[in-house]
Each structure stands twice: as C-alpha cells, then as structure tokens.
Scaffold this active site. Structure first.
Site, PDB file in Angstrom:
ATOM      1  N   GLY A  59       5.939  37.854 141.297  1.00  0.00           N
ATOM      2  CA  GLY A  59       7.367  37.617 141.465  1.00  0.00           C
ATOM      3  C   GLY A  59       8.203  38.146 140.309  1.00  0.00           C
ATOM      4  N   LYS A  62       7.880  43.608 140.471  1.00  0.00           N
ATOM      5  CA  LYS A  62       7.058  44.775 140.163  1.00  0.00           C
ATOM      6  C   LYS A  62       7.464  45.979 141.013  1.00  0.00           C
ATOM      7  CE  LYS A  62       3.020  43.407 140.543  1.00  0.00           C
ATOM      8  NZ  LYS A  62       1.894  43.300 141.388  1.00  0.00           N
ATOM      9  N   ASP A 197      -6.721  38.404 139.165  1.00  0.00           N
ATOM     10  CA  ASP A 197      -6.907  37.897 140.529  1.00  0.00           C
ATOM     11  C   ASP A 197      -8.234  38.427 141.084  1.00  0.00           C
ATOM     12  OD1 ASP A 197      -4.363  36.923 140.300  1.00  0.00           O
ATOM     13  OD2 ASP A 197      -3.427  38.330 141.706  1.00  0.00           O
ATOM     14  N   GLU A 199      -8.666  39.130 144.226  1.00  0.00           N
ATOM     15  CA  GLU A 199      -8.367  40.053 145.323  1.00  0.00           C
ATOM     16  C   GLU A 199      -8.187  41.503 144.886  1.00  0.00           C
ATOM     17  OE1 GLU A 199      -7.334  36.030 146.632  1.00  0.00           O
ATOM     18  OE2 GLU A 199      -6.901  37.172 144.845  1.00  0.00           O
ATOM     19  N   GLY A 411      13.937  39.544 166.182  1.00  0.00           N
ATOM     20  CA  GLY A 411      13.147  38.324 166.053  1.00  0.00           C
ATOM     21  C   GLY A 411      12.132  38.208 167.175  1.00  0.00           C
ATOM     22  N   CYS A 438      17.633  45.022 167.999  1.00  0.00           N
ATOM     23  CA  CYS A 438      16.339  44.767 168.654  1.00  0.00           C
ATOM     24  C   CYS A 438      16.432  43.534 169.559  1.00  0.00           C
ATOM     25  CB  CYS A 438      15.227  44.675 167.625  1.00  0.00           C
ATOM     26  SG  CYS A 438      13.634  45.082 168.354  1.00  0.00           S
ATOM     27  N   HIS A 568      15.675  49.266 164.810  1.00  0.00           N
ATOM     28  CA  HIS A 568      16.121  48.530 163.623  1.00  0.00           C
ATOM     29  C   HIS A 568      16.903  49.468 162.694  1.00  0.00           C
ATOM     30  CE1 HIS A 568      13.939  44.715 164.154  1.00  0.00           C
ATOM     31  NE2 HIS A 568      13.126  45.458 164.876  1.00  0.00           N
ATOM     32  N   GLU A 570      18.670  48.908 160.221  1.00  0.00           N
ATOM     33  CA  GLU A 570      18.649  48.529 158.801  1.00  0.00           C
ATOM     34  C   GLU A 570      17.543  49.249 158.032  1.00  0.00           C
ATOM     35  OE1 GLU A 570      17.694  46.716 161.333  1.00  0.00           O
ATOM     36  OE2 GLU A 570      16.078  45.308 160.873  1.00  0.00           O
TER      37      GLU A 570
END
Ligand code: GLN
Length: 616
Positions: A59, A62, A197, A199, A411, A438, A568, A570
């Site tokens: 958060g 990055k 991490d 992962e 949505g 959409c 879309h 945007e």
C-alpha cells in the site's frame, strides 16, 4: 517453451563476463537450458531492467512510483516496457472481487489485470498487453503443463531452475518485444507484495539470477520502503525500513537505490542511517513523501535526481534525447498545474454503484472524471449513490436532486439494479446528462423498454432468466460467430462502427469507426432493436459485422445528452486525452448550468449544437 541460442550469445557478450558462469549463458546444452532460458536472438545488455521491490508494508503506491519513474525515463526518449508480477495463484484478475482488490482493468488484447496496469497505461500514455502482466498462477501453469507434456526430459521439476527460469524467460521476451513488438530500452519490473512474502519469493530469486546473468550495469534494484513517524514520538524512525531492506539483502539483492515513502520529507538523519545500514550511497536515498497529487511525483523525482541516478547505474545516458524530454516535461507540468488551478465551472455528478463505498472499485472512472475536470476547467463534485436504497421514484429524485450529470457504471449481479433503472428514468425524464457504461447501457435499454415502449416485465436474463421481455440477453450463438468461447465474456478492444450525424460520431471527432474495450456477457437482444429505434432510442454504435449494439443515444429532440456504451470508455481515458464520452457528459453538465458555455471554444467541440430551426 524456452529456447536457447548458442550462436548469438556465447561469443557476443556486450558486458564483461564477471561471473564466469555466463560463458554458459544461452547454450542449448540440456543442463543450462532451464537455468538461463532466453528467446532466440536475445542479446544481453541491450535492454536494461529496473526492479521495484516493496519492503515494510504494502500500500505504499508502488505502482504509482514505478509508473512515474518509467514515465520519466520514457520522456527522455527511451522505450519502456512495464511488467507487474503478482504473487497470487489466479491466472488473471478476472475472478477477483473489485470490492477487495480494486477494479478489474481490461487491456486492449482482452487480458483482465490488476488496476495498476491502468495506472501504467494512463501515466505512460501507452497501451499494454498480456505480456506486461504475470501471476504466479500463470508461471506455475506453464511449468506444470510442460511437465505433463514430458517437457522436462525425465528430471524432477523444481522452483530453481524451472520456475525461476520461466520468470526470466518472460522478462527477456518482454525485453525483446515490449516496445510495440520491438526491443525495449528498459523493462520496469514491479514485484507485487513485499520482500519476505512467501508468494513472491521466487520472483525475487529469479530477479537476482537475472541480474547476475545479465551482467554489470544491466539491472537496477530499487527498494521502496516506508519511514514510520509515530505521533507519540513526533519524529521519524528508520528501523522498520532498515529491517525491510535487510530482507531483500538476505535474498541476495543489494539495492542500488532506496526510495523512502513517508508522510513528511525524510530527514537527513534518517537518510544517513538508511544509507549506512543498506550500503547505498546517500545520494541514492530519496525522500518520496506525500505530494498533493500523484501527478506531481514524476517532477519531484526529477528534481531530486532519481532519473539521473538510474541512467548512471544502467549506463544509459547515451540513449537519451534531451529535446524530447523538454517537450514532454512542459506538457506534463502544464497538465499538473491545471489540476490545481482554480476552476471556471462547477458541476455535481451522481454515480450509482454497488461498490459506492469503495472508490478503488471505480478507479478508472474516477480518473476519467479527473481528466475531464482538468481539460474543461470544471470542479466536479461526485456524489456516490447506493441504489439498493432507491425503492421508489420519490426517493430516487431526492437522492439525485441537484446533480447536473449521472453515470450508471458497469457491474454484475442483481443488487441495486432496480434503483439503477430508476436513476436512468430520472435522468431521462428530467433531461439531465446521462452516461451509461456497460451494465448502465443495459439499464438504459431496459428503462426505455419499460417506460417508453410500455413493455412490462422488460429485463435482462442475467437477473430474470424467464422475464416477459428479455431486452438484454446472453446470446451464445452470436459469440460463436465472433469466435468467442461459449460461457466466457466478450473481452478487450473491439471495433465500433458509428452512424454518421450521430452524437456518438460527434463525440469521437466525426469518425465512422473507433475501438473501445469490452467486458460483458449479455447484450441487447436483436429482435427488440427495431421497436426501440422506432420509439426514438438510436443504436448509433454497432459491431462492424454482427447485430451487436455497442452504443446508444437519444436524439436531441428528446434529450440534451443521453449516451451509453456496451464497453468501458473509462479504460481508455488518459490525462492528456480524456475519453470523449466523459468529456461530452461533463460539457453537457456545464452547459446545463451555463448555456453560454456552448459558444466557447471547448463548448463548440464538446457540446452538441442545437438543431437548426426548420425554415419554411
Ligand atoms: N453484467 C453485465 C454483463 O455481463 C454487465 C457487465 C459489466 O458492466 N461489465 O453483460
């Protein structure tokens, strides 16, 4: 399938073979094939790598950091190819809940990615492809599928070299093709998560190997860290950052640059400590404290000299073009200045949405609005509306009262759908500028069917499979015609043919064809198209070959600005070239309050002129 090419590499090293191991690099011999796979013709040292790894916590922005840095380098005339490496096992982001992970961003080639790819596209002004996005799921799938095909010639398949080998192969493939199919100057790698991490451990190991194999001056590691400033102490503390950077060093990576995220400018004392404990010279420790806007970050990096350090570390000074940089910089500075300049106009914009509480789920819409606000000098206040509470027209009118524009975005699922239809009705009957995206486009068709055509029970088969009038339906046959698999969504960039003399073609600069990005399963049922059109709804954007309705509008005699897209819009909005459908919406909103706006230069471009009076 990794291939190696002995002819190109073994005697053509551009960088010194400091590690000896590299004389084996690229040999097709079985034992080295998995260690350092490279595409045919790959030459080390041509493409450089900048790797951004987070430490301490996630958060930190990055993606914004890496994309701003990539932009700075791109502005100098170098070609850049960003790649986001996700630690999760999903093959792509298509199945992720936007409420938890932010929006699913769709690339032109149909790849469903993390929202960070949207940040890269917008900041770099560059279209990306599935090659710019990799997940652990993709890497493991590739390895496991090859294992099943017997591709590992009887040996046991391991994290090193097989999994790390696929990661390096992906990076080298991107290096060779990431500049519109051509070789890129710099690949920017953003590793998801933080150092330490589970992962992402194999990515970090693969990058360590890559740097070793590519040789000196090939790879620049940037540790993005965080400086705590506990309010009870009232001073900055560097220990968490030190420990975070140490995790990276334990993995065998010595960062070249440390970028410190912090609330306030990082003090000299803290920077000195970090330099000392991380073996990084003080001039390569940077304070990346909070700015008033993300758009200010590239210039802040430039002023601090971060770009110059990267060029020096990678020996790239010779490839820059200062003239190009000046032009790009002026353009960007002008844009960032206009974001904060006092605005000439003001509108309030209502946005309906299931995830109204979480703006990351609508990140690209948020950005598209911001782009228009800057270009049209309009202060746009957004009002997020939870449509599940809009159980009748009175409540809807109350929720929307005072807005000059309405967006019903995309949505999935039933929740709040009836409230969205009421919002469309309110915007249509009150002649308030409307943009349906959409699902919002589909809602506009259903509202028109119910309230103008009088088709009681009009709905989408997504919500009511056996409704009386399935205006919106899943049309598998049509998808087969388009070559799409049944059951999957229609994804990515598709051509849209625009009617001449329509609002749609006006918005898109009188073009007759354009491309936008789709992500949907349902569409307008063709058998209702004629009826809808007879009553005034115009499908002004269509598929070039099949009866797929892709844009709708109402004629000016019915409404000043009522537009919808099955796609879309945007996703293609960029700071310096906002999407036309959003520009039209905001411009119509401004014109509804200030009719004289239509006569200004911007007004003439974006507000559809009133129809000429018919003279006898
Ligand atoms: N749920 C609708 C469909 O699948 C709309 C999708 C969307 O808005 N992205 O067609």
């Amino acid at each position: 399938m990794p291939q190696s090419d002995s002819s190109d590499h073994s005697d053509n090293h551009e960088t010194p073979d400091s590690c000896g191991f590299l004389s084996q690099f690229g040999k097709s011999e079985e034992s080295t094939e998995w260690h350092s796979p490279a595409p045919a013709g790959y030459q080390r040292g041509v493409t450089k790598f900048v790797v951004v790894v987070g430490t301490v916590m996630s958060g930190l922005g990055k993606g914004i950091f890496a994309s701003s840095l990539a932009k700075l380098i791109k502005d100098k005339g170098l070609s850049v190819a960003p790649i986001k490496m996700e630690g999760y096992l999903n093959i792509d982001s298509g199945t992720l809940n936007p409420y938890r992970h932010g929006e699913v961003f769709v690339l032109a080639d149909g790849c469903e990615t993390d929202m960070d790819l949207g940040t890269y596209e917008r900041i770099l002004g560059q279209d990306l492809t599935r090659k710019n996005f990799v997940t652990a799921g993709q890497i493991y799938t590739e390895v496991l599928e090859r294992e099943r095909r017997g591709g590992y010639l009887g040996r046991d398949v391991q994290m090193i070299p097989h999994v790390t080998g696929v990661v390096k192969m992906r990076l080298r493939e991107l290096a060779m093709t990431g500049n519109n199919g051509k070789q890129a100057d710099v690949v920017f790698v953003e590793v998801g998560g933080t150092a330490g991490d589970y992962e992402n451990g194999f990515y970090i190991e693969a990058l360590r190997e890559l740097a070793f194999e590519e040789g000196p001056e090939s790879t620049c590691f940037v540790a993005l860290t965080y400086i705590l400033e506990p309010s009870i102490l009232g001073e900055q503390k560097s220990k968490a950052a030190q420990l975070g950077i140490k995790r990276l060093m334990e993995a065998g990576i010595q960062p070249h640059i440390v970028a410190c995220r912090a609330k306030n400018p990082v003090t000299a004392k803290v920077m000195e400590k970090i330099a000392m404990f991380s073996n990084v010279p003080l001039r390569r420790i940077f304070s990346m404290h909070d700015r008033e806007s993300v758009y200010a970050i590239p210039e802040a990096m430039r002023a601090a000299g971060l770009d110059r350090e990267i060029l020096s570390i990678l020996n790239l000074h010779d490839r820059t073009n200062p003239g190009k940089e000046d032009v790009a910089r002026v353009e960007w500075l002008d844009f960032s200045r206009r974001i904060f300049a006092p605005k000439k106009h003001h509108i309030e914009l209502g946005i309906t949405g299931k995830y109204a509480a979480l703006r990351d789920a609508y990140a690209s819409i948020d950005k598209a609005i911001e782009h228009c606000a800057t270009q049209l000098s309009c202060d746009i206040r957004t009002r997020w509306i939870d449509t599940s509470e809009l159980t009748d027209d009175t409540l809807t009118a109350k929720a929307l009262e005072g807005v000059q524009a309405v967006i019903v975005p995309g949505g999935f699922g039933q929740r709040g759908v009836e409230g969205k239809i009421r919002c469309v009705k309110w915007a249509r009957t009150n002649k308030v500028p409307f943009l349906g995206i959409c699902l919002g486009f589909q809602m506009a068709v259903i509202e028109f069917g119910r309230n103008v055509l009088g088709l009681a029970g009009a709905n989408s088969t997504e919500f009511e499979p056996n409704c009386a009038h399935p205006l919106i339906a899943e049309l598998p046959d049509q998808k087969k015609l388009e070559g799409l698999m049944g059951g999957t969504m229609r994804l990515g960039g598709q051509d849209v043919m625009l009617d001449a003399n329509s609002l749609a073609s006006f918005l898109y600069g009188n073009k007759t064809q354009m491309t936008e990005r789709f992500r949907h399963r349902y569409e307008v049922e063709p058998k209702y198209v004629a009826k809808l059109q007879e009553s005034g709804m115009r499908f002004s954007g269509r598929h070039p070959k099949f009866p797929i309705m892709q844009m709708l509008e109402l004629p000016q005699s019915m409404h000043p600005y009522f537009v919808g897209g099955q796609f879309h819009p945007e996703l293609t909005s960029r700071p310096l070239s906002p999407n036309p459908m959003f520009m039209g919406l905001v411009a119509a909103g401004i014109a509804s309050r200030e009719p004289e706006f239509a006569a200004t230069e911007l007004g003439r471009r974006w507000v559809r002129s009133a129809p000429k009076p018919v003279t006898a």
